[in-house]
Design a protein around this motif. Structure first.
Motif, PDB file in Angstrom:
ATOM      1  N   LYS A  92       0.750  -1.244   0.020  1.00  0.00           N
ATOM      2  CA  LYS A  92      -0.047  -0.064  -0.090  1.00  0.00           C
ATOM      3  C   LYS A  92       0.927   1.287   0.015  1.00  0.00           C
ATOM      4  O   LYS A  92       0.407   2.248  -0.652  1.00  0.00           O
ATOM      5  CB  LYS A  92      -0.991   0.000   1.049  1.00  0.00           C
ATOM      6  N   GLY A  93       2.028   1.252   0.813  1.00  0.00           N
ATOM      7  CA  GLY A  93       2.968   2.385   0.697  1.00  0.00           C
ATOM      8  C   GLY A  93       3.328   2.835  -0.593  1.00  0.00           C
ATOM      9  O   GLY A  93       3.457   3.981  -0.872  1.00  0.00           O
ATOM     10  N   GLN A  96       0.733   4.184  -2.586  1.00  0.00           N
ATOM     11  CA  GLN A  96       0.535   5.636  -2.431  1.00  0.00           C
ATOM     12  C   GLN A  96       1.303   6.591  -2.919  1.00  0.00           C
ATOM     13  O   GLN A  96       1.334   7.705  -3.318  1.00  0.00           O
ATOM     14  CB  GLN A  96       0.232   5.760  -0.961  1.00  0.00           C
ATOM     15  N   ALA A 106      -4.283   4.870  -5.640  1.00  0.00           N
ATOM     16  CA  ALA A 106      -3.670   3.857  -4.945  1.00  0.00           C
ATOM     17  C   ALA A 106      -4.713   2.593  -5.044  1.00  0.00           C
ATOM     18  O   ALA A 106      -4.045   1.389  -5.060  1.00  0.00           O
ATOM     19  CB  ALA A 106      -3.240   4.068  -3.609  1.00  0.00           C
ATOM     20  N   SER A 107      -5.818   2.966  -4.881  1.00  0.00           N
ATOM     21  CA  SER A 107      -6.755   1.676  -4.868  1.00  0.00           C
ATOM     22  C   SER A 107      -6.713   0.865  -6.142  1.00  0.00           C
ATOM     23  O   SER A 107      -6.614  -0.215  -6.277  1.00  0.00           O
ATOM     24  CB  SER A 107      -8.242   2.164  -4.686  1.00  0.00           C
ATOM     25  N   LEU A 221     -10.041  -0.407  -0.550  1.00  0.00           N
ATOM     26  CA  LEU A 221      -8.775   0.199  -0.786  1.00  0.00           C
ATOM     27  C   LEU A 221      -8.883   1.662  -1.423  1.00  0.00           C
ATOM     28  O   LEU A 221      -8.029   2.464  -1.235  1.00  0.00           O
ATOM     29  CB  LEU A 221      -8.414  -0.596  -2.231  1.00  0.00           C
ATOM     30  N   ASP A 223      -9.925   3.790   0.528  1.00  0.00           N
ATOM     31  CA  ASP A 223      -9.581   4.420   1.781  1.00  0.00           C
ATOM     32  C   ASP A 223      -8.097   5.316   1.614  1.00  0.00           C
ATOM     33  O   ASP A 223      -7.657   6.080   2.296  1.00  0.00           O
ATOM     34  CB  ASP A 223      -9.407   3.585   3.151  1.00  0.00           C
ATOM     35  N   TYR A 224      -7.225   4.538   0.769  1.00  0.00           N
ATOM     36  CA  TYR A 224      -5.659   4.718   0.742  1.00  0.00           C
ATOM     37  C   TYR A 224      -5.608   6.081  -0.413  1.00  0.00           C
ATOM     38  O   TYR A 224      -4.793   6.785  -0.261  1.00  0.00           O
ATOM     39  CB  TYR A 224      -5.060   3.611   0.308  1.00  0.00           C
ATOM     40  N   ASP A 225      -6.535   5.949  -1.142  1.00  0.00           N
ATOM     41  CA  ASP A 225      -7.107   7.215  -1.890  1.00  0.00           C
ATOM     42  C   ASP A 225      -7.235   8.523  -1.221  1.00  0.00           C
ATOM     43  O   ASP A 225      -6.531   9.517  -1.490  1.00  0.00           O
ATOM     44  CB  ASP A 225      -8.072   7.025  -3.331  1.00  0.00           C
ATOM     45  N   GLU A 227      -6.777   9.005   2.026  1.00  0.00           N
ATOM     46  CA  GLU A 227      -5.367   9.312   2.646  1.00  0.00           C
ATOM     47  C   GLU A 227      -4.487  10.394   1.837  1.00  0.00           C
ATOM     48  O   GLU A 227      -4.255  11.710   2.458  1.00  0.00           O
ATOM     49  CB  GLU A 227      -4.733   8.214   3.153  1.00  0.00           C
TER      50      GLU A 227
END
Length: 305
Positions: A92-93, A96, A106-107, A221, A223-225, A227
Motif C-alpha cells: 500500500k505504501g 500511495q 492507489a486503490s 482500498l 481509503d488509501y486514495d 488518505e
C-alpha cells in the motif's frame, strides 16, 4: 461277536467326527468369505466418503466466500483472504507513493496488483517480480520471461523487485496515449478508472473492470486514495491534480535549471511531489507561482527556491 460290535462302533464314530470336521471347515470358509466381502464394502464406503470430502473441500476453497477467492487474470491461483490482506498491507505504501508521483489512484494500483499477481502467488510474480502482467511490448530492452497467457509463450517483463514492477506499471500507464483519458478523472473515481483501463485494452477479460471494483470495495482500498488526497489537498470528485494531455511537452533540456530557479512540469508531476523534491511546502509553491489551486499542465514552468 463283541469284537465285531466294537469295530463297527469305532467306524461309526470316525465317520461322524469326519463329517463334523468337514462341516466346521465349511463354516470357517464361508465365514472368511463373508468377512472379506464386508471388508471390501467398508473399504469402498471409505473411498467414496474420502472422495466426497475432497469434492466438498475443493468447492469450499474455490468459492468466492469470506475465506478464499479465485484470482485468474494472469495466473489462475486460489488465495485466502489473509493472503490478499497481507499483500495489500505490504504494497500500500508503494501504491500511495506512486499516486502522488504519477497520479494513479492507489486503490487501482493495489487492485490490479492483487488480481494480476494472484496476491504475489502467481507464476509471473514469483518468477519475474511482474505484479501487473505487463508484456514486453515494442521497445522493451530489459530482462524477460516466457509465460502462456492469451497465447503460448508470450514475452513478459522481468524485474529485480516488486517495487520496480510497481514503478514500471505507473510509467506504463503514464507513457501511453491510449490511457490519457484516465488522467482526466478525479482521483477518487475508482470505478471510472477501472472501466477506463478495460476500455483502453489493458486486459482482455470482459469482467476485468468488475473484478477490480469488487476488490476495491471488498477490501476498502479507496481509503488509501482518501488518505493521499487529504495530504495533497484535493477535494473529492474534483479534477485538479492531473495533467492536460493536449498541451505540448516542453523538454527540460530547453530550460536552464542549473541554478534550480525553475521546474518544468512533466507527466507524473504533482505539486506535492515537486514540493518534496525542492524541500518546499505546497503553499509556498502556490504563493510563489500565484496559484489558487493545484492543477498543473505538462510543460508548465514553476518558480522554485
Amino acid at each position: 461277536m463283541l469284537k465285531k460290535v466294537l469295530l463297527l462302533t469305532s467306524i461309526l464314530l470316525l465317520v461322524s467326527c469326519g463329517s463334523k470336521r468337514s462341516t466346521l471347515s465349511g463354516k470357517k470358509v464361508r465365514t472368511k468369505e463373508l468377512v472379506s466381502k464386508e471388508q471390501y464394502r467398508a473399504d469402498l464406503r471409505k473411498k467414496e466418503e474420502h472422495k466426497q470430502a475432497k469434492t466438498t473441500e475443493y468447492k469450499r476453497v474455490t468459492s468466492n466466500s469470506d475465506q478464499s477467492q479465485v484470482l485468474d487474470a494472469t495466473s489462475s491461483v486460489v488465495v485466502t483472504t489473509d493472503l490478499i490482506q497481507n499483500y495489500i498491507l505490504t504494497y500500500k505504501g508503494i501504491a500511495q507513493d506512486n499516486m502522488v508521483n504519477h497520479g494513479i489512484p492507489a486503490s487501482i494500483t493495489l487492485a490490479q496488483g492483487v488480481l494480476e499477481s494472484g496476491s504475489g502467488q502467481g507464476t509471473l510474480s514469483r518468477n519475474a517480480n511482474n505484479h501487473f502482467g505487463i508484456k514486453c511490448h515494442k521497445g522493451w530492452e530489459g530482462p524477460s520471461v516466457r509465460h502462456t497467457d492469451d497465447a503460448p509463450d508470450e514475452c513478459f517483463r522481468k524485474y529485480d523487485s516488486p517495487a520496480e514492477s510497481y514503478r514500471d506499471h505507473s510509467m506504463f500507464l503514464v507513457g501511453r496515449s491510449r490511457y490519457s483519458d484516465l488522467f482526466t478523472l478525479p482521483k477518487d473515481d475508482y470505478k471510472g478508472w477501472a472501466r477506463g483501463l478495460k476500455k483502453a485494452g489493458y486486459a482482455t477479460d470482459p469482467k476485468y473492470a468488475d473484478k477490480l471494483i469488487s476488490l476495491i470495495e471488498r477490501y476498502s482500498l479507496s481509503d488509501y486514495d482518501k488518505e493521499m488526497m487529504d495530504i495533497m489537498g484535493l477535494q473529492s470528485g474534483v479534477y485538479e491534480d492531473t495533467y492536460v494531455e493536449t498541451q505540448p511537452v516542453i523538454p527540460q533540456t530547453k530550460v536552464t535549471t542549473s541554478s534550480k530557479k525553475s521546474h518544468v512540469v512533466k507527466k507524473g508531476d504533482t505539486l506535492y511531489s515537486i514540493s518534496k523534491k525542492y524541500n518546499m511546502t505546497v503553499s509556498e509553491l502556490q504563493k510563489m507561482n500565484k496559484m489558487s489551486g493545484t492543477a498543473l499542465s505538462i510543460g508548465q514552468i514553476l518558480k522554485i527556491k
